[in-house]
Design an enzyme around this catalytic site. Sequence first.
Site, PDB file in Angstrom:
ATOM      1  N   HIS A 268     -13.008  45.193  40.051  1.00 24.49           N
ATOM      2  CA  HIS A 268     -13.073  45.826  41.368  1.00 24.49           C
ATOM      3  C   HIS A 268     -13.016  47.364  41.215  1.00 24.49           C
ATOM      4  CE1 HIS A 268     -12.710  41.707  42.608  1.00 24.49           C
ATOM      5  NE2 HIS A 268     -11.572  41.621  41.941  1.00 24.49           N
TER       6      HIS A 268
ATOM      7  N   GLU B   7      -5.008  44.930  43.388  1.00 24.44           N
ATOM      8  CA  GLU B   7      -5.538  44.460  42.109  1.00 24.44           C
ATOM      9  C   GLU B   7      -6.343  45.555  41.426  1.00 24.44           C
ATOM     10  OE1 GLU B   7      -8.616  41.057  40.321  1.00 24.44           O
ATOM     11  OE2 GLU B   7      -8.240  41.183  42.488  1.00 24.44           O
TER      12      GLU B   7
ATOM     13  N   GLU C  20      -7.483  36.820  33.927  1.00 20.64           N
ATOM     14  CA  GLU C  20      -6.672  36.855  35.144  1.00 20.64           C
ATOM     15  C   GLU C  20      -5.220  36.942  34.683  1.00 20.64           C
ATOM     16  OE1 GLU C  20      -7.783  37.029  38.157  1.00 20.64           O
ATOM     17  OE2 GLU C  20      -9.820  36.191  38.166  1.00 20.64           O
TER      18      GLU C  20
END
Length: 293
Positions: free
Chosen positions: A76, A113, A253
């Site tokens: 992101h 995040e 993750e």
Amino acid sequence: MSLGRRLFVVLAIALPVCLAGWSAWRWAPRADAGRAPGAAASPSARVPPPASAEPGGREERDGPLRGRVVVIDPGHNPGNREHTREIARPVDVGTHRKECDTTGTATDSGYAEAAFTLDVARRARTLLEERGAQVVFTHDGDRPYGPCVDERAAIGNAAGAHAAVSVHADGSAEGNRGFHVIVPARVAEGAADTTGITGPSRRLGERLVDAFAGATGTRPADYLGGEVAGTGLVTRGDLGGLNLSRVPKVFLECGNMRDARDARRLADPAWRERAARGVADGVTAFLRAADGR
């Protein structure tokens, strides 16, 4: 002869010699005479050789990863939240079309995040460069949004990366804890063709699982089924960053931002340093094994 007389004689002899030498040096032709400012010096000029440097100005270092290219993809972008229309644009990921990017998740306290992934990525870069690797980022918080998932894959391909890791954190439900590594499924459709990277990507994933668990003291996710809890690996064929990659690549993750216990870890700078070491150690183990070391 008196002392003053002797001093006068010495100066009378030495002074003309010194003046003649200075004049010869001052007006002698120089190796770079007539060279315009900024022009290259002649080969005979005494110019120290430039330091060896990697693209982007980073000096090469000796170490076990010297000559290896590692791409780190911070998941992101902190600016995505201000560019929701742009990141909603669909792009081709081979098997289908999906949005360019997303904003990512966040903890209940608002720790994004995108901020987490950028911090861990920068820490991992430092460690990998200390080991001699050339590290390429897909972005460094230096663009307003993105890049899109297809461009992220293209950056790794263009760099000829020996390994690529996309750093993320999950947004599952409270009570779900742990990390997992996503490896590419075998896909050959449209622009997607992972047939050449599924094997090495899985080996990269396995090394990353072991190193990340060892560095952070955390375990694979407990909410994705028994196989994932045992191996730490998830295989997916719907992610553009993997589908379009031509180099060994995985997604990591690091934990679940929506679980209070995992969120406390992810927000802790000391834990993020351990997470970065897990990334660097996993990549190092994979590349050394590929070299037969």
